[in-house]
Structure formats: C-alpha cells, structure tokens
Design a protein around this motif. Sequence first.
Motif, mmCIF file in Angstrom:
data_model
loop_
_atom_site.group_PDB
_atom_site.id
_atom_site.type_symbol
_atom_site.label_atom_id
_atom_site.label_comp_id
_atom_site.label_asym_id
_atom_site.label_seq_id
_atom_site.Cartn_x
_atom_site.Cartn_y
_atom_site.Cartn_z
ATOM 1 N N SER A 92 0.833 -1.203 0.000
ATOM 2 C CA SER A 92 0.000 0.000 0.000
ATOM 3 C C SER A 92 0.868 1.253 0.000
ATOM 4 O O SER A 92 0.571 2.235 -0.688
ATOM 5 C CB SER A 92 -0.936 0.010 1.214
ATOM 6 N N ALA A 93 1.938 1.217 0.768
ATOM 7 C CA ALA A 93 2.869 2.352 0.778
ATOM 8 C C ALA A 93 3.559 2.499 -0.570
ATOM 9 O O ALA A 93 3.663 3.606 -1.126
ATOM 10 C CB ALA A 93 3.899 2.169 1.887
ATOM 11 N N VAL A 94 4.034 1.391 -1.140
ATOM 12 C CA VAL A 94 4.657 1.423 -2.464
ATOM 13 C C VAL A 94 3.667 1.965 -3.495
ATOM 14 O O VAL A 94 4.020 2.779 -4.367
ATOM 15 C CB VAL A 94 5.142 0.020 -2.869
ATOM 16 N N SER A 95 2.411 1.520 -3.393
ATOM 17 C CA SER A 95 1.384 1.927 -4.351
ATOM 18 C C SER A 95 1.142 3.423 -4.314
ATOM 19 O O SER A 95 1.039 4.079 -5.361
ATOM 20 C CB SER A 95 0.071 1.194 -4.046
ATOM 21 N N ALA A 96 1.016 3.979 -3.108
ATOM 22 C CA ALA A 96 0.768 5.420 -2.982
ATOM 23 C C ALA A 96 1.892 6.218 -3.629
ATOM 24 O O ALA A 96 1.653 7.198 -4.357
ATOM 25 C CB ALA A 96 0.609 5.797 -1.511
ATOM 26 N N ILE A 97 3.126 5.797 -3.386
ATOM 27 C CA ILE A 97 4.277 6.490 -3.974
ATOM 28 C C ILE A 97 4.281 6.324 -5.487
ATOM 29 O O ILE A 97 4.505 7.283 -6.238
ATOM 30 C CB ILE A 97 5.583 5.968 -3.352
ATOM 31 N N ASP A 98 4.025 5.118 -5.959
ATOM 32 C CA ASP A 98 4.048 4.859 -7.391
ATOM 33 C C ASP A 98 3.001 5.702 -8.127
ATOM 34 O O ASP A 98 3.293 6.298 -9.177
ATOM 35 C CB ASP A 98 3.799 3.376 -7.655
ATOM 36 N N ILE A 99 1.796 5.766 -7.584
ATOM 37 C CA ILE A 99 0.747 6.580 -8.200
ATOM 38 C C ILE A 99 1.159 8.046 -8.222
ATOM 39 O O ILE A 99 0.948 8.753 -9.219
ATOM 40 C CB ILE A 99 -0.585 6.388 -7.454
ATOM 41 N N ALA A 100 1.773 8.510 -7.129
ATOM 42 C CA ALA A 100 2.227 9.901 -7.073
ATOM 43 C C ALA A 100 3.310 10.170 -8.115
ATOM 44 O O ALA A 100 3.363 11.267 -8.698
ATOM 45 C CB ALA A 100 2.735 10.231 -5.674
ATOM 46 N N LEU A 101 4.160 9.202 -8.367
ATOM 47 C CA LEU A 101 5.203 9.365 -9.391
ATOM 48 C C LEU A 101 4.591 9.462 -10.781
ATOM 49 O O LEU A 101 5.012 10.280 -11.609
ATOM 50 C CB LEU A 101 6.196 8.204 -9.322
ATOM 51 N N TRP A 102 3.595 8.619 -11.059
ATOM 52 C CA TRP A 102 2.898 8.707 -12.351
ATOM 53 C C TRP A 102 2.167 10.041 -12.476
ATOM 54 O O TRP A 102 2.122 10.642 -13.559
ATOM 55 C CB TRP A 102 1.926 7.539 -12.507
ATOM 56 N N ASP A 103 1.595 10.496 -11.373
ATOM 57 C CA ASP A 103 0.922 11.797 -11.379
ATOM 58 C C ASP A 103 1.922 12.910 -11.715
ATOM 59 O O ASP A 103 1.635 13.797 -12.543
ATOM 60 C CB ASP A 103 0.282 12.042 -10.014
ATOM 61 N N LEU A 104 3.088 12.857 -11.090
ATOM 62 C CA LEU A 104 4.141 13.836 -11.370
ATOM 63 C C LEU A 104 4.571 13.795 -12.837
ATOM 64 O O LEU A 104 4.727 14.845 -13.481
ATOM 65 C CB LEU A 104 5.356 13.562 -10.490
ATOM 66 N N LYS A 105 4.763 12.595 -13.356
ATOM 67 C CA LYS A 105 5.228 12.492 -14.747
ATOM 68 C C LYS A 105 4.181 13.065 -15.699
ATOM 69 O O LYS A 105 4.518 13.780 -16.654
ATOM 70 C CB LYS A 105 5.544 11.036 -15.107
ATOM 71 N N GLY A 106 2.920 12.743 -15.453
ATOM 72 C CA GLY A 106 1.871 13.286 -16.309
ATOM 73 C C GLY A 106 1.827 14.806 -16.254
ATOM 74 O O GLY A 106 1.680 15.475 -17.285
ATOM 75 N N LYS A 107 1.954 15.349 -15.060
ATOM 76 C CA LYS A 107 1.944 16.808 -14.925
ATOM 77 C C LYS A 107 3.157 17.437 -15.606
ATOM 78 O O LYS A 107 3.055 18.486 -16.246
ATOM 79 C CB LYS A 107 1.908 17.189 -13.444
ATOM 80 N N ALA A 108 4.314 16.816 -15.470
ATOM 81 C CA ALA A 108 5.525 17.349 -16.087
ATOM 82 C C ALA A 108 5.402 17.391 -17.606
ATOM 83 O O ALA A 108 5.924 18.303 -18.266
ATOM 84 C CB ALA A 108 6.736 16.519 -15.672
ATOM 85 N N LEU A 109 4.700 16.400 -18.167
ATOM 86 C CA LEU A 109 4.531 16.319 -19.618
ATOM 87 C C LEU A 109 3.252 16.985 -20.105
ATOM 88 O O LEU A 109 3.009 17.052 -21.318
ATOM 89 C CB LEU A 109 4.540 14.850 -20.063
#
Length: 393
Positions: A92-109
């Motif tokens: 669950s902790a890994v998942s929250a971080i992973d989703i946040a990373l995808w969110d960051l990448k989408g925002k950056a692009l």
Amino acid sequence: MKIKQVDIYQLHWQGLSPVWHPVVVRLTTDTGLTGFGEAGTAYGIGSVGTVGVLQELAHRLIGRDPAQISQIWQDFYQHSFWAKGGGVVFYSAVSAIDIALWDLKGKALGQPVYQLLGGKVHDRLPAYASHIEYGWGPFPRYVTAPDDFARLAKRVVGQGYSGIKIDPLNFERGKTFLPFRGLLDSHQLQEAYDRVAAIRKAAGEQTRLIVDCHAKLEPAAAIALAHKLAPLNVSYFEEPISPQNVAGFATVAQQSGLPLATGERLTNALSFAPLVDSGSIQVLQPDLGNCGGITSAVRLMGLAAAHELSIQLHVCGGPLATAAALQFEAACPQFLIHEEHEVNRKPANIASGRYHYAPVDGSYAIPDRPGIGQELSEQAMEDAQVTTIREEE
C-alpha cells in the motif's frame, strides 16, 4: 528535477465510519511540481502501519529523479526485504508512492496518465453500484431486509447503472462483517437468496449482478451458496473464500458453476499468478492502492491478456483512488466495468478532493487533466495529520 519533500496525510472524514482512515502521499520536487497518490488501506486495520512504511520509504525517495518510476519501484522491491513477501501494508505504501510518481510524470509532460499508458481504448467507462447494502446515500445505513434491497436496486437502475454488487451475508445485528464461516445453515442460505432475489426482481434481467462474500466462507459453504443463487443469473462471484487458498478456489471454480473474481487483498503479479495459472478466476480485481500501484497494474494487465481474463479494479477509497483508477481503466483493453463504491457518494469523501468525478447515467467520462487529474483539497490537507520528510538543507 528531483524529489525534495514527501508529505504523508492521514485524513479525517467527519461523519463517516470511524474505521475509515485514508492515507495520501504528496511528493514535491525542486521545481515546485507535486504528485499525489493514495494507499489502499483506508478501511480496517493497517493505515497506521502504512504510514510507518511510507516514512521509511520516503527517505529512499529524497533526491531521486521522479521520472525514473521503474527504477524506484525496483529499488523498493529488491532492497526493502519485505517486498518479496507480498504484504498488503507494505505494498500500500509502495502503491501510494508509485501513483504519485505517475501523477508527477503526467503533470511534467502536460498529459493525463492514460496517454502515458498508450492512450485511451475506451471513451466512457460503465460503472456498477457497489455495496448498496450500506445505504447508497449520503449517510451510512446498513440494510438487511429484501424490500430495502429492492428499493435501492430500483434507485441505482434509475440512475443508469448497468450492474449492482452486494454482500448478502450480513446476518448478525450490528455487524457488517461476519467472522469466518464454515457451512451455512438452511436459514442463512435462504436469507442470502432472498436478498439477492429481491435485487434481481427489482433490477431486471439485464442488470449485471455481482455477489461478494469478502472471503468469509469455506469452500463447501461457498459452493452451497453458489448453487442456491444459480437461478438468479449471477455475473460473477467475488472472494467467496480466502484468495490464499488456491486449491480451494479451484474447487469452488469447478463445483460452483459461477465465474470467480478476486484481487483486492493481493499485491504484485506473483501473488495473482497461482490463481490465474490454476484457471480458478475469470476476473482480476487488483486495487491500485494495494497491488504496487500503476507500475504493478500494467504487469497484471499483461497477465490478464495472456490468459484472456478481465480486469475490474477494486476501487474503495478517496477521490484520488477513483481518479487513478479511471486513468488506468481508460487505457486497459481488459477493462470490464468500474466499481463505483457507495463511499464515493459520501459528502465528506467528495470534499476531500479538489475535483469531483461522478458517473453520469451510470458511466464515467475520462478526465483529461494532467497526471491522475486529482489532488487533495486544501481543507482536507489542513484537517489531516501530516508527517513531512524533506531534503536536509
């Protein structure tokens, strides 16, 4: 760009059941860009443990390039020791971080996550009304009478939903989850049947009907219940028994006559593989907040494709959980139907998100905001208990 701060929010949903404790992580970069992700342990026991794991993993994130999502995921998997045990709290902790990373990448692009996953394969996402026995309204209200099930079924069909899910096994007054059950007696079987039958009659034959047992039963009881419900055209039978009982799942699959589904308590692809390989399940139900995030779900999409199975994400959390699910489902060829859990209709839940996404006539339009398209509201962050790990000056 590098990660300079990790904020962990333990949300407080006023007016909801005290067993609900959503956990959200926000990653902040040195450019000021932020990414949000939600853990899948909002309910039951485990949210405090998830916060603890997030605190430890946060220290491995500080100074990292958030664009290196797979590298970070592999770091957690290979060097955290417990990752190879498959525990839900850790993932669950890994998942929250992973989703946040995808969110960051989408925002950056400047792109929604579904574009990063190959683009949309669905223009709209049909949804089913999940767990109407909890009241399907603004306040929690547990119903047990067949007439109440029929009334709520008519309501959700009128709202355009193409499916309904219930757990018909809440027999004991004041309890929403039963202890582990062996064989059900004739009265319990009949009571469960009457509840499902009331929904079938009220909703009509065209409505998809899903029965969820929350892994309460032993194989023999699950088979007996499946046979009892057989005349009601159940679409699939969710978690009839514990998903750890692979041999039991195979027995239920062979003798029940119903398609089986499970996944909300499982984590990475390795934990799904034995059930898939045994031919026991037809519907995979990973939760993006438990399975290892979007990175892990992409692998499960490949597993489902290789075995010609469907994916119906388990979605039971806050607005971030819903938003992330919509992004993944939009790009998933194996997508079956979206779970619109009744908790997503609660005002306190809605208020915790910056935006509100809801189905119209029983289906979702796909959000096209960058990233997962959702953030915590300012009020939710202000009311939450916050733990911050930041880059040392």
